[in-house]
Design a protein around this motif. Structure first.
Motif, PDB file in Angstrom:
ATOM      1  N   ALA A  69       0.762  -0.802   0.269  1.00  0.00           N
ATOM      2  CA  ALA A  69       0.235  -0.202  -0.067  1.00  0.00           C
ATOM      3  C   ALA A  69       0.831   1.278  -0.020  1.00  0.00           C
ATOM      4  CB  ALA A  69      -0.599   0.207   0.799  1.00  0.00           C
ATOM      5  N   GLN A  70       0.573   1.712  -0.759  1.00  0.00           N
ATOM      6  CA  GLN A  70       1.361   3.264  -1.099  1.00  0.00           C
ATOM      7  C   GLN A  70       1.549   4.047   0.153  1.00  0.00           C
ATOM      8  OE1 GLN A  70       4.076   4.916  -3.273  1.00  0.00           O
ATOM      9  NE2 GLN A  70       3.680   2.631  -4.495  1.00  0.00           N
ATOM     10  N   LEU A  71       2.101   5.513  -0.114  1.00  0.00           N
ATOM     11  CA  LEU A  71       2.600   6.407   0.786  1.00  0.00           C
ATOM     12  C   LEU A  71       1.036   7.085   0.916  1.00  0.00           C
ATOM     13  CD1 LEU A  71       5.340   8.175  -0.491  1.00  0.00           C
ATOM     14  CD2 LEU A  71       5.537   6.799   1.906  1.00  0.00           C
ATOM     15  N   GLY A  72       0.807   7.127   2.792  1.00  0.00           N
ATOM     16  CA  GLY A  72      -0.695   7.455   3.340  1.00  0.00           C
ATOM     17  C   GLY A  72      -1.771   6.509   3.010  1.00  0.00           C
ATOM     18  N   VAL A  73      -1.745   5.389   2.916  1.00  0.00           N
ATOM     19  CA  VAL A  73      -2.529   4.042   2.406  1.00  0.00           C
ATOM     20  C   VAL A  73      -2.428   2.847   4.208  1.00  0.00           C
ATOM     21  CG1 VAL A  73      -3.621   2.241   0.776  1.00  0.00           C
ATOM     22  CG2 VAL A  73      -2.396   4.539   0.223  1.00  0.00           C
ATOM     23  N   ARG A  74      -2.833   2.983   4.531  1.00  0.00           N
ATOM     24  CA  ARG A  74      -2.754   2.263   5.614  1.00  0.00           C
ATOM     25  C   ARG A  74      -4.544   1.582   6.477  1.00  0.00           C
ATOM     26  NH1 ARG A  74       1.101   2.041  10.862  1.00  0.00           N
ATOM     27  NH2 ARG A  74       0.224   0.516  12.013  1.00  0.00           N
ATOM     28  N   ASP A  75      -4.549   0.570   6.986  1.00  0.00           N
ATOM     29  CA  ASP A  75      -5.849  -0.744   6.598  1.00  0.00           C
ATOM     30  C   ASP A  75      -5.072  -2.025   8.148  1.00  0.00           C
ATOM     31  OD1 ASP A  75      -8.476  -1.844   7.990  1.00  0.00           O
ATOM     32  OD2 ASP A  75      -8.883  -1.173   6.258  1.00  0.00           O
ATOM     33  N   ASP A  76      -5.189  -1.195   9.344  1.00  0.00           N
ATOM     34  CA  ASP A  76      -4.290  -2.402   9.602  1.00  0.00           C
ATOM     35  C   ASP A  76      -5.216  -3.455   9.717  1.00  0.00           C
ATOM     36  OD1 ASP A  76      -2.576  -1.357  10.918  1.00  0.00           O
ATOM     37  OD2 ASP A  76      -3.158  -0.562  11.377  1.00  0.00           O
ATOM     38  N   ALA A  77      -6.978  -3.946  10.048  1.00  0.00           N
ATOM     39  CA  ALA A  77      -7.621  -4.943   9.493  1.00  0.00           C
ATOM     40  C   ALA A  77      -7.441  -5.375   8.130  1.00  0.00           C
ATOM     41  CB  ALA A  77      -8.746  -4.228   9.998  1.00  0.00           C
ATOM     42  N   ALA A  78      -7.558  -4.640   7.352  1.00  0.00           N
ATOM     43  CA  ALA A  78      -6.620  -5.282   6.292  1.00  0.00           C
ATOM     44  C   ALA A  78      -5.924  -6.199   5.807  1.00  0.00           C
ATOM     45  CB  ALA A  78      -7.145  -4.203   4.921  1.00  0.00           C
ATOM     46  N   ALA A  79      -4.728  -5.485   6.585  1.00  0.00           N
ATOM     47  CA  ALA A  79      -3.173  -6.345   6.282  1.00  0.00           C
ATOM     48  C   ALA A  79      -3.685  -7.556   7.230  1.00  0.00           C
ATOM     49  CB  ALA A  79      -2.670  -4.968   7.287  1.00  0.00           C
ATOM     50  N   ALA A  80      -3.997  -7.211   8.477  1.00  0.00           N
ATOM     51  CA  ALA A  80      -4.096  -8.671   9.247  1.00  0.00           C
ATOM     52  C   ALA A  80      -4.686  -9.923   8.099  1.00  0.00           C
ATOM     53  CB  ALA A  80      -5.320  -8.756  11.027  1.00  0.00           C
ATOM     54  N   LYS A  81      -6.059  -9.764   7.576  1.00  0.00           N
ATOM     55  CA  LYS A  81      -6.592 -10.103   6.999  1.00  0.00           C
ATOM     56  C   LYS A  81      -5.847 -10.559   6.043  1.00  0.00           C
ATOM     57  CE  LYS A  81     -10.116  -9.029   4.754  1.00  0.00           C
ATOM     58  NZ  LYS A  81     -10.869  -8.300   3.714  1.00  0.00           N
ATOM     59  N   ALA A  82      -4.599 -10.500   5.107  1.00  0.00           N
ATOM     60  CA  ALA A  82      -3.546 -11.029   3.899  1.00  0.00           C
ATOM     61  C   ALA A  82      -3.308 -11.079   4.688  1.00  0.00           C
ATOM     62  CB  ALA A  82      -3.242  -9.617   3.287  1.00  0.00           C
ATOM     63  N   GLU A  83      -2.364 -10.972   5.990  1.00  0.00           N
ATOM     64  CA  GLU A  83      -1.710 -12.122   6.728  1.00  0.00           C
ATOM     65  C   GLU A  83      -2.117 -13.005   7.046  1.00  0.00           C
ATOM     66  OE1 GLU A  83       1.389  -7.788   8.035  1.00  0.00           O
ATOM     67  OE2 GLU A  83       0.002  -7.977   9.143  1.00  0.00           O
ATOM     68  N   ALA A  84      -2.700 -13.233   7.680  1.00  0.00           N
ATOM     69  CA  ALA A  84      -3.429 -14.677   7.721  1.00  0.00           C
ATOM     70  C   ALA A  84      -3.708 -15.384   6.787  1.00  0.00           C
ATOM     71  CB  ALA A  84      -5.215 -14.396   8.732  1.00  0.00           C
ATOM     72  N   ALA A  85      -3.758 -14.981   5.623  1.00  0.00           N
ATOM     73  CA  ALA A  85      -4.038 -16.043   3.850  1.00  0.00           C
ATOM     74  C   ALA A  85      -2.700 -16.094   4.101  1.00  0.00           C
ATOM     75  CB  ALA A  85      -4.536 -15.049   3.011  1.00  0.00           C
ATOM     76  N   GLY A  86      -1.511 -15.207   4.277  1.00  0.00           N
ATOM     77  CA  GLY A  86       0.117 -15.690   4.232  1.00  0.00           C
ATOM     78  C   GLY A  86       0.702 -15.121   3.310  1.00  0.00           C
ATOM     79  N   ILE A  87      -0.095 -13.897   2.661  1.00  0.00           N
ATOM     80  CA  ILE A  87       0.441 -12.308   1.966  1.00  0.00           C
ATOM     81  C   ILE A  87       1.089 -11.717   2.638  1.00  0.00           C
ATOM     82  CG2 ILE A  87      -0.079 -10.800   0.895  1.00  0.00           C
ATOM     83  CD1 ILE A  87      -2.654 -12.374  -0.603  1.00  0.00           C
ATOM     84  N   LYS A  88       2.363 -11.179   1.981  1.00  0.00           N
ATOM     85  CA  LYS A  88       3.116 -10.187   2.893  1.00  0.00           C
ATOM     86  C   LYS A  88       2.778  -8.827   2.707  1.00  0.00           C
ATOM     87  CE  LYS A  88       7.357 -12.765   2.776  1.00  0.00           C
ATOM     88  NZ  LYS A  88       8.983 -12.570   2.232  1.00  0.00           N
ATOM     89  N   VAL A  89       2.571  -8.065   4.033  1.00  0.00           N
ATOM     90  CA  VAL A  89       1.922  -6.482   3.570  1.00  0.00           C
ATOM     91  C   VAL A  89       2.936  -5.389   3.855  1.00  0.00           C
ATOM     92  CG1 VAL A  89      -0.049  -5.269   4.638  1.00  0.00           C
ATOM     93  CG2 VAL A  89       0.108  -7.640   4.392  1.00  0.00           C
ATOM     94  N   VAL A  90       3.063  -4.198   2.961  1.00  0.00           N
ATOM     95  CA  VAL A  90       3.737  -3.426   3.291  1.00  0.00           C
ATOM     96  C   VAL A  90       2.978  -1.996   3.258  1.00  0.00           C
ATOM     97  CG1 VAL A  90       5.925  -1.527   2.745  1.00  0.00           C
ATOM     98  CG2 VAL A  90       6.223  -4.015   2.468  1.00  0.00           C
ATOM     99  N   MET A  91       2.204  -1.149   3.731  1.00  0.00           N
ATOM    100  CA  MET A  91       2.171   0.076   4.093  1.00  0.00           C
ATOM    101  C   MET A  91       2.490   1.261   3.880  1.00  0.00           C
ATOM    102  SD  MET A  91      -1.821  -1.141   5.740  1.00  0.00           S
ATOM    103  CE  MET A  91      -0.916  -1.865   7.163  1.00  0.00           C
ATOM    104  N   ASP A  92       1.828   2.266   3.823  1.00  0.00           N
ATOM    105  CA  ASP A  92       2.450   3.581   3.879  1.00  0.00           C
ATOM    106  C   ASP A  92       3.990   3.579   3.064  1.00  0.00           C
ATOM    107  OD1 ASP A  92       2.239   6.443   4.353  1.00  0.00           O
ATOM    108  OD2 ASP A  92       2.981   6.097   6.463  1.00  0.00           O
ATOM    109  N   ARG A  93       4.078   3.414   2.297  1.00  0.00           N
ATOM    110  CA  ARG A  93       5.629   3.388   1.481  1.00  0.00           C
ATOM    111  C   ARG A  93       5.767   3.387   0.614  1.00  0.00           C
ATOM    112  NH1 ARG A  93      10.490   1.360   5.329  1.00  0.00           N
ATOM    113  NH2 ARG A  93       9.963   1.366   6.837  1.00  0.00           N
ATOM    114  N   CYS A  94       6.789   3.540  -0.490  1.00  0.00           N
ATOM    115  CA  CYS A  94       5.927   3.709  -1.990  1.00  0.00           C
ATOM    116  C   CYS A  94       7.845   3.259  -2.777  1.00  0.00           C
ATOM    117  CB  CYS A  94       6.851   4.765  -2.353  1.00  0.00           C
ATOM    118  SG  CYS A  94       6.958   5.185  -4.211  1.00  0.00           S
ATOM    119  N   PRO A  95       7.048   1.699  -3.502  1.00  0.00           N
ATOM    120  CA  PRO A  95       8.969   0.763  -3.728  1.00  0.00           C
ATOM    121  C   PRO A  95       9.775   1.807  -4.718  1.00  0.00           C
ATOM    122  CG  PRO A  95       6.565   0.201  -5.109  1.00  0.00           C
ATOM    123  CD  PRO A  95       6.673   1.130  -3.640  1.00  0.00           C
ATOM    124  N   ALA A  96       9.129   2.470  -5.331  1.00  0.00           N
ATOM    125  CA  ALA A  96       9.930   4.073  -5.778  1.00  0.00           C
ATOM    126  C   ALA A  96      10.771   4.736  -4.828  1.00  0.00           C
ATOM    127  CB  ALA A  96       8.964   4.793  -6.965  1.00  0.00           C
TER     128      ALA A  96
END
Length: 142
Positions: A107-134
Motif C-alpha cells: 500500500a502506497q504512501l498514506g495508505v493504511r488499514d491494519d484490519a485489511a493487512a491482518a486479513k492478508a497476512e492471515a492468508a499468508g500474504i506479506k504486507v507493506v503499508m505507507d511506503r513507496c517501492p520507487a
C-alpha cells in the motif's frame, strides 16, 4: 507484524523476489504519482500490469489496462495499491480471490488499514503499508 516499522531486509527481500506487479489505481496522467511510479518500476525491470476500471482496454506506460485484479491474465507477485485507505480491504479481498494469490500487497504512501493487512497476512500474504517501492528501491538497491 508491526506496520509502523519494516526492516530493510524485509523490504529488500520483497523488492528482489517480486517480478510481476499489478498496480491498482494506475493513471494515464503523467502528473499522477501512480503513473510515475509505474514508469520507474518498468525501468527497473519489473513487469507492471495497470489495473483501473475506468481505463480498461487502454494502455498506460505501454501496458494494457485491466479492470480488476482477477482479470489480470498473468500470475502476479505483488499488488501495488494506489487507492485510498478505505479501499484497501476491498483490494485485499480481490487479491484473495486471485489464483494464484500474490505474495505481497504493498500500500502506497498514506495508505493504511491494519484490519485489511491482518486479513492478508492471515492468508499468508506479506504486507507493506505507507511506503513507496520507487523510494525504497533506490534507497536499498541503488
Amino acid at each position: 507484524m508491526d506496520h509502523d516499522h519494516y526492516s530493510d531486509d524485509y523490504i529488500l527481500d520483497i523488492l528482489r523476489s517480486v517480478k510481476t506487479i499489478a498496480l491498482t489505481g494506475a493513471s494515464p496522467n503523467p502528473a499522477r504519482p501512480s503513473n510515475g511510479v509505474m514508469g520507474y518500476l518498468l525501468s527497473r525491470g519489473y513487469e507492471v500490469v495497470p489495473v483501473n476500471p475506468g481505463q480498461v482496454g487502454k494502455r498506460i506506460q505501454g501496458q494494457e489496462v485491466f479492470g480488476r485484479l482477477v482479470d489480470v491474465p498473468v500470475p502476479v507477485d505483488m499488488v501495488d495499491v494506489f487507492r485510498a485507505s478505505n479501499y484497501l480491504s476491498e483490494v485485499v479481498d480481490e487479491a484473495l480471490a486471485m489464483n494464484p494469490r500474490p505474495k505481497v500487497i504493498w500500500a502506497q504512501l498514506g495508505v493504511r488499514d491494519d484490519a485489511a493487512a491482518a486479513k492478508a497476512e492471515a492468508a499468508g500474504i506479506k504486507v507493506v503499508m505507507d511506503r513507496c517501492p520507487a523510494i525504497e528501491y533506490p534507497r536499498l538497491i541503488g
